[in-house]
Design a protein around this motif. Sequence first.
Motif, mmCIF file in Angstrom:
data_model
loop_
_atom_site.group_PDB
_atom_site.id
_atom_site.type_symbol
_atom_site.label_atom_id
_atom_site.label_comp_id
_atom_site.label_asym_id
_atom_site.label_seq_id
_atom_site.Cartn_x
_atom_site.Cartn_y
_atom_site.Cartn_z
ATOM 1 N N ASP A 175 0.877 -1.167 0.000
ATOM 2 C CA ASP A 175 0.000 0.000 0.000
ATOM 3 C C ASP A 175 0.915 1.218 0.000
ATOM 4 O OD1 ASP A 175 -1.663 2.140 0.520
ATOM 5 O OD2 ASP A 175 -2.790 1.142 2.107
ATOM 6 N N ILE A 176 1.008 1.878 -1.154
ATOM 7 C CA ILE A 176 1.970 2.958 -1.340
ATOM 8 C C ILE A 176 1.801 4.055 -0.292
ATOM 9 C CG2 ILE A 176 2.669 4.799 -2.921
ATOM 10 C CD1 ILE A 176 1.921 2.857 -5.212
ATOM 11 N N ALA A 177 0.574 4.330 0.091
ATOM 12 C CA ALA A 177 0.327 5.411 1.045
ATOM 13 C C ALA A 177 1.000 5.157 2.387
ATOM 14 C CB ALA A 177 -1.178 5.600 1.244
ATOM 15 N N ARG A 178 1.308 3.902 2.666
ATOM 16 C CA ARG A 178 1.899 3.564 3.959
ATOM 17 C C ARG A 178 3.389 3.273 3.876
ATOM 18 N NH1 ARG A 178 -2.333 1.284 7.832
ATOM 19 N NH2 ARG A 178 -4.308 1.918 6.899
ATOM 20 N N ASP A 179 3.928 3.158 2.662
ATOM 21 C CA ASP A 179 5.311 2.758 2.499
ATOM 22 C C ASP A 179 6.263 3.785 3.100
ATOM 23 O OD1 ASP A 179 7.259 0.869 1.188
ATOM 24 O OD2 ASP A 179 7.884 2.757 0.302
ATOM 25 N N GLY A 180 7.159 3.291 3.969
ATOM 26 C CA GLY A 180 8.141 4.162 4.600
ATOM 27 C C GLY A 180 7.588 5.113 5.623
ATOM 28 N N MET A 181 6.315 4.942 5.988
ATOM 29 C CA MET A 181 5.646 5.891 6.877
ATOM 30 C C MET A 181 5.547 5.395 8.317
ATOM 31 S SD MET A 181 5.081 8.360 4.844
ATOM 32 C CE MET A 181 3.961 9.402 5.762
ATOM 33 N N LEU A 182 5.831 4.113 8.546
ATOM 34 C CA LEU A 182 5.701 3.518 9.876
ATOM 35 C C LEU A 182 4.301 3.750 10.439
ATOM 36 C CD1 LEU A 182 9.152 4.576 11.403
ATOM 37 C CD2 LEU A 182 8.533 2.310 10.549
ATOM 38 N N ALA A 183 3.303 3.629 9.554
ATOM 39 C CA ALA A 183 1.916 3.920 9.931
ATOM 40 C C ALA A 183 1.095 2.663 10.163
ATOM 41 C CB ALA A 183 1.254 4.764 8.849
#
Length: 259
Positions: A175-183
């Motif tokens: 899910d691109i929106a969460r990538d690298g976001m630690l969400a």
Amino acid sequence: MSFILYPAIDIREGRVVRLRQGDYDAETRYADDPLALAKRYAEAGAEWLHLVDLDAAKAGGWTLGPLVEAIRRETTLKVQTGGGVRDDGDVLTILGAGASRVVIGSLAVRQANRVLGWLERFGNDRITIALDARADDAGVFRLPVHGWTEASGLALFDLLKRYADTGLRHLLCTDIARDGMLAGLNLDLYREIATRFPEVSVQASGGVASLDDVHGALAAGAGGAILGKALLDGRFTLAEAIAAIDAKGAAVGPSKETA
């Protein structure tokens, strides 16, 4: 089926980095020596490594052959790797370097017929399809390509059905929106994939921040999880993640995933 933890190493200009939502201008640099990091993951108990050539993902021409050869020579890790796979020669080069699986991203969206042919030619245990998705305004997951910079217009589940119907075994879904976001992982997405396509082993990717996320991926029916920024930032160790999965009664290691 085993639940597999895949520590991830993304390489750009020879360095270990992480991008925020796939943005090449939002880069965090980590260790300069990816081989040393791979060795540490192997010593911590990893059996698989997820290795990405970010330069090739943008420009083509996979370049990590010497690194994969060194990892295979100096560790017991099995490697799945990709970035910039464009043709048969790229697949042969990656497998020839000692990788166990080739990860195919944008081409799996833009040229599905060719990639379906590779599944038949090389075997469905040697190919991982990476379908990176972003929800549109209507909540439909769409599949951008070319380093997530271009829209394809294709829907995730439509293309996934086509691959599943022809024998796909290994899927990496971000899910691109969460990538690298630690969400946190999009567990609803992985739960739906596991329910609709139980024959496909999905690797959950994008947003892992804690051991709870790893547990959640297991509970959602995923076959594994990609661990990137959370490990690099020290939010937990790989050994802790392996122990946590073991405590849940899942064997961390190969079963049908024996490539």
